[in-house]
Design a protein around this motif. Structure first.
Motif, PDB file in Angstrom:
ATOM      1  N   ALA A  23       1.160  -1.307   0.335  1.00  0.00           N
ATOM      2  CA  ALA A  23       0.230  -0.067  -0.102  1.00  0.00           C
ATOM      3  C   ALA A  23       0.490   1.357   0.008  1.00  0.00           C
ATOM      4  CB  ALA A  23      -1.031  -0.261   0.949  1.00  0.00           C
ATOM      5  N   SER A  29      -4.809   2.349  -0.058  1.00  0.00           N
ATOM      6  CA  SER A  29      -5.027   1.644   1.178  1.00  0.00           C
ATOM      7  C   SER A  29      -4.948   0.084   1.032  1.00  0.00           C
ATOM      8  CB  SER A  29      -6.426   2.648   1.317  1.00  0.00           C
ATOM      9  OG  SER A  29      -6.986   1.366   0.885  1.00  0.00           O
ATOM     10  N   ALA A  30      -4.188   0.308   2.355  1.00  0.00           N
ATOM     11  CA  ALA A  30      -4.744  -1.393   2.787  1.00  0.00           C
ATOM     12  C   ALA A  30      -6.011  -1.854   2.320  1.00  0.00           C
ATOM     13  CB  ALA A  30      -3.967  -1.471   4.054  1.00  0.00           C
ATOM     14  N   VAL A  33      -5.603  -2.733  -1.047  1.00  0.00           N
ATOM     15  CA  VAL A  33      -4.624  -3.626  -1.677  1.00  0.00           C
ATOM     16  C   VAL A  33      -5.330  -4.878  -1.668  1.00  0.00           C
ATOM     17  CG1 VAL A  33      -2.257  -5.144  -1.360  1.00  0.00           C
ATOM     18  CG2 VAL A  33      -2.890  -2.323  -1.123  1.00  0.00           C
TER      19      VAL A  33
END
Length: 295
Positions: A23, A29-30, A33
């Protein structure tokens, strides 16, 4: 799902070892991902990554996919990079290192036309027969003649192959006779080019037979131009790239011997540090390829 984006996300996550790391590298953003990887797995119908709240690891399928995918994405990046210089004009300072005699004979006459074609380019052409440190010397490209390039990360593009001829002045042969076979060279004065990979042993081939002849002379020199001068002065004979003495042979100032034997051949390469060439470097490589295409 944007398939290409998902592939890049998966590769980055697999390489970094975490979704958070991917990320950060990709500016996502996580959650984005995780979503891309989940959609890729759904598309492939196979689990690529085992993940927990604290760690992740590639599955067997994920490891195999990552290996093949990395090669494909690298090839795609190289294809993009190869096209990019075509849209920009070569400019800036181009630093090139080249062997003195080879450059004066084969390259220098075409330089004015090359510079006229690229008016925003400045060229620094460093001519010396001794091998230079391409990276340490800050060169964009080097021209090297060698039958054995050192192992390195450098990219080598073959330009041409120089054939060699054993020759001397008519006056020298009138006084000393002519060698009838390679083994006869021990009775002649041999002028040696010390920077050659075969300075102390000349190899001749004929009908599947190879003869390597040790040579030792009174005159050893690090310039092919000096070798040519010695030959013209009748000092001895030498094995020299034919292109360096083509005019002298045609005019009869030098004469070739043992022409029924094939002598050494030296490939010549353009060597540079990266496959992703700047426009200025690619322009010069193209110039070299054009110049030697007709030879």
């Amino acid at each position: 799902m944007d398939h290409l984006t998902a592939l890049h996300v998966f590769r980055t996550a697999a390489t970094s070892g975490s979704f958070a790391g991917a990320a950060r590298q990709l500016g996502l953003s996580a959650a984005a991902v995780s979503k891309n990887i989940a959609e890729l797995e759904a598309h492939l119908k196979v689990r690529l990554i085992n993940r927990t709240t604290r760690s992740m690891s590639l599955t067997e399928a994920g490891a195999a996919y990552h290996q093949r995918l990395s090669r494909i994405l690298d090839d795609l990046s190289e294809a993009d990079a190869a096209l990019a210089p075509m849209g920009s004009s070569p400019s800036g300072v181009l630093r090139v290192s080249a062997p003195l005699t080879f450059a004066l004979t084969c390259i220098s006459p075409g330089i004015p036309a090359f510079m006229e074609r690229h008016p925003n380019l400045r060229l620094e052409l460093d001519l010396q027969d001794a091998r230079t440190d391409l990276i340490g010397g800050g060169y964009d490209l080097a021209i090297r003649g060698s039958d054995r390039l050192e192992d390195s990360s450098l990219v080598a593009r073959e330009l041409t192959t120089m054939t060699h001829v054993l020759c001397g002045a008519p006056a020298y042969f009138a006084a000393r006779g002519r060698p009838a076979r390679p083994e006869d060279l021990k009775a002649f004065d041999c002028v040696q080019f010390t920077l050659s990979g075969h300075a102390h042993k000349w190899t001749f081939r004929r009908a599947g037979r190879s003869v390597a002849v040790p040579v030792d002379g009174r005159y050893k020199v690090s310039s092919s131009l000096a070798v040519r001068d010695a030959l013209l002065a009748g000092f001895g004979l030498s094995l020299i790239p034919r292109i360096y003495v083509a005019h002298e042979l045609a005019a009869g100032r030098l004469e070739a011997v043992l022409e029924d034997w094939e002598a050494d051949r030296t490939p010549v390469y353009a060597v540079y540090p990266s496959r992703h060439l700047a426009a200025k470097t690619r322009a010069f490589v193209d110039f070299l390829l054009e110049r030697f295409a007709s030879r």
